[in-house]
Design an enzyme around this catalytic site. Structure first.
Site, PDB file in Angstrom:
ATOM      1  N   SER A 104      -2.561  -1.016   3.077  1.00  8.61           N
ATOM      2  CA  SER A 104      -3.484  -0.088   2.434  1.00  8.61           C
ATOM      3  C   SER A 104      -2.795   0.801   1.406  1.00  8.61           C
ATOM      4  CB  SER A 104      -4.179   0.728   3.522  1.00  8.61           C
ATOM      5  OG  SER A 104      -5.267   1.450   2.999  1.00  8.61           O
ATOM      6  N   GLU A 130       4.414  -3.216 -10.587  1.00  8.21           N
ATOM      7  CA  GLU A 130       3.796  -3.687 -11.819  1.00  8.21           C
ATOM      8  C   GLU A 130       3.850  -2.676 -12.965  1.00  8.21           C
ATOM      9  OE1 GLU A 130       0.617  -6.726  -9.633  1.00  8.21           O
ATOM     10  OE2 GLU A 130      -0.124  -5.171 -10.995  1.00  8.21           O
ATOM     11  N   LYS A 172      -4.289  -5.448   2.770  1.00  3.12           N
ATOM     12  CA  LYS A 172      -5.573  -4.751   2.874  1.00  3.12           C
ATOM     13  C   LYS A 172      -5.949  -4.259   1.483  1.00  3.12           C
ATOM     14  CE  LYS A 172      -8.019  -0.923   5.076  1.00  3.12           C
ATOM     15  NZ  LYS A 172      -8.364  -0.196   3.830  1.00  3.12           N
TER      16      LYS A 172
END
Length: 498
Positions: free
Chosen positions: A326, A337, A351
């Protein structure tokens, strides 16, 4: 809305016109009292006609209120028939709660849940400063209650509970088919009380019982220490209300100690508050770069971007594993990224959804999935997780099952627990002989060595304090010889050397 107050003199203020004032043959203005009485008679007459129509006529003659929703007719029918015909008394609140539970369960979403008043109070407690229990994040998955991860230094972690353990029963009561909120109510309890969990670890192993003494679980979520060569190691165990402030304090402490690089650690971190994840991600991402995206049904994605503020300036790497879920994955994706930060360890949990908790009028709560979240590049990691840049496995001994300290393992005993004990002894550098599950003379000698080093009576029997001493030795070894942390540290040092 304020009630309108009647003026007791209101009628007296109305204009009056007596009979002797009226010209012959002209209309006469009615006195207010007579006018009100006529209206009253008219209302009574209309009510009588309506009642007659409802009683003896076509039921469609009168249409009052909001139109009935046809999709609920079957639900109402089932409710009425149960109330009327069930052989025992029915609790109306339980029946309604069950209906709501059934609707949410039918979604097949382990992250959507209905909580009654008591369960909702427990949910709010999760993000407070502390709670009493065993300290483990759980979820319902495929009809089973599974451990997402134990909280650092919690009774659950100290007892040997691991990520992906299935909790089959609580104090002998099966919890298969229960939702996570129901299971939490059974597992939690007052400090000092104990609870026995029946744990299934892996598909082929026999279930084992682990008794855990509940304690106060402080929501202290950040732990910092300085490694060699001024590389700081900061672990975040969950994303709670105070985590961001705790992290800022830890970073300041490490800076004062001369921090040259940072290994951030979200292993076994099951997540938490989205706002906390945003604030923490912002520390590592340049202003204007994307942090993550959210996508609601039928809408374009909303993109969250980093803003000005405090930024970490030293080289960073991030530790992840299968217990990172999560909010931990939001942080990992943003760092990877949008900042090119290396991820070290194992694939994350996977998740990729966002839940909203809506409180109902009676204090109960519906927590359900309202959106997907996507990585800065638009990837949905749900049930796939995030792969590390550098994969580093845990040593096999970190996955050994918990030893039951109530058992007496001694010469001649043959069992899976003995085999696990032999593997633990081998891991800490004490030779138990052949690892075959048979407690023989060599195993007894090895156990006596553990007892000697722990200053316990040298009986050669593995039970009670001796069992705990063996598991503590193994835990210390795991913490000291952490291959993932060592790899992350070396990557940072290589970057510094460039």
């Amino acid at each position: 809305m304020d009630e309108q107050k009647n003026n007791p003199n209101e009628q007296d203020e109305q204009p009056k016109l007596d009979q002797h004032d009226a010209p012959a043959g002209k209309y006469i203005r009615l006195k207010p009292f007579v006018f009100i009485m006529l209206i009253f008679v008219l209302i009574l007459s209309t009510t009588g006609i309506t009642m007659f129509a409802l009683t003896f006529g076509d039921e469609k003659v009168v249409d009052v209120g909001a139109p009935e929703r046809r999709e609920f007719q079957k639900l109402y029918q089932a409710y009425d028939e149960l109330k009327a015909g069930y052989y025992a008394d029915i609790n109306q609140e339980t029946l309604v709660n069950g209906a709501i539970n059934g609707m949410i369960d039918s979604l097949g979403d382990p992250y959507s849940d209905y909580m009654n008043q008591e369960e909702a109070a427990q949910f709010h407690e999760n993000i407070s400063s502390s709670f009493q229990g065993i300290g483990a994040e759980i979820q319902e998955r495929n009809g089973y209650i599974s451990v997402v991860s134990p909280i650092k230094n919690s009774p659950a972690e100290k007892a040997g509970i691991l990520t992906n353990d299935k909790i089959m029963a609580v104090d002998g009561e099966s919890i298969q088919g229960m939702g996570a909120s129901e299971a939490v109510l059974l597992i939690r309890g007052e400090k000092g009380t104990s609870v026995t969990l029946t744990i299934q670890r892996g598909e082929l192993t026999e279930p084992m019982e682990i008794t855990i003494v509940r304690d106060e679980i402080p929501i202290e979520t950040v732990y910092a220490d300085m490694l060699e060569e001024k590389v700081a190691h900061i672990q975040i165990t969950s994303f709670s209300e105070n985590t961001y402030d705790e992290l800022l304090s830890a970073i300041s402490e490490m800076e004062e100690a001369g921090m040259k690089a940072l290994v951030l650690d979200v292993r076994q971190n099951p997540g938490g508050l989205l706002t906390s994840a945003i604030d923490i991600s912002n520390l590592f991402i340049e202003d204007g770069m994307p942090l993550f995206q959210t996508k609601e049904k039928g809408k374009d994605a909303d993109i969250y971007v980093a803003t000005n503020g405090t930024k970490v300036k030293v080289p960073v790497s991030l530790l992840i594993d299968g217990g990172s879920a999560s909010a931990s994955e939001i942080l990992a994706a943003a760092m990877s990224e949008s900042a090119g930060i290396k991820l070290v360890g194992l694939n994350t949990f996977g998740k990729g959804t966002v839940q909203t908790a809506n409180e109902l009028t009676d204090g109960s709560n519906m927590k359900f999935t309202t959106a997907k979240w996507l990585t800065p590049e638009g990837n949905w990691i749900h049930e796939k997780g995030i792969a590390p840049d550098v994969k580093v496995e845990y040593p096999s001994y970190t996955q050994l099952p918990y030893l039951d300290a109530s058992l007496q393992m001694k010469n001649g005993v043959l069992s899976d627990q003995v085999k696990s004990a032999e593997e633990m002894l081998t891991a800490i550098g004490i030779d138990p002989g052949k690892i075959d599950g048979l407690f023989d003379n060599q195993t007894e000698t090895a156990v006596k060595q553990v007892q000697k080093e722990a200053k316990l009576e040298e009986t050669g029997i593995l039970t009670g304090e001796t069992t705990y001493a063996l598991m503590d030795r193994l835990r210390l070894k795991i913490e000291k010889e952490d291959p993932q942390l060592l790899k992350a540290k070396n990557l940072i040092l290589e970057e510094l050397a460039k």
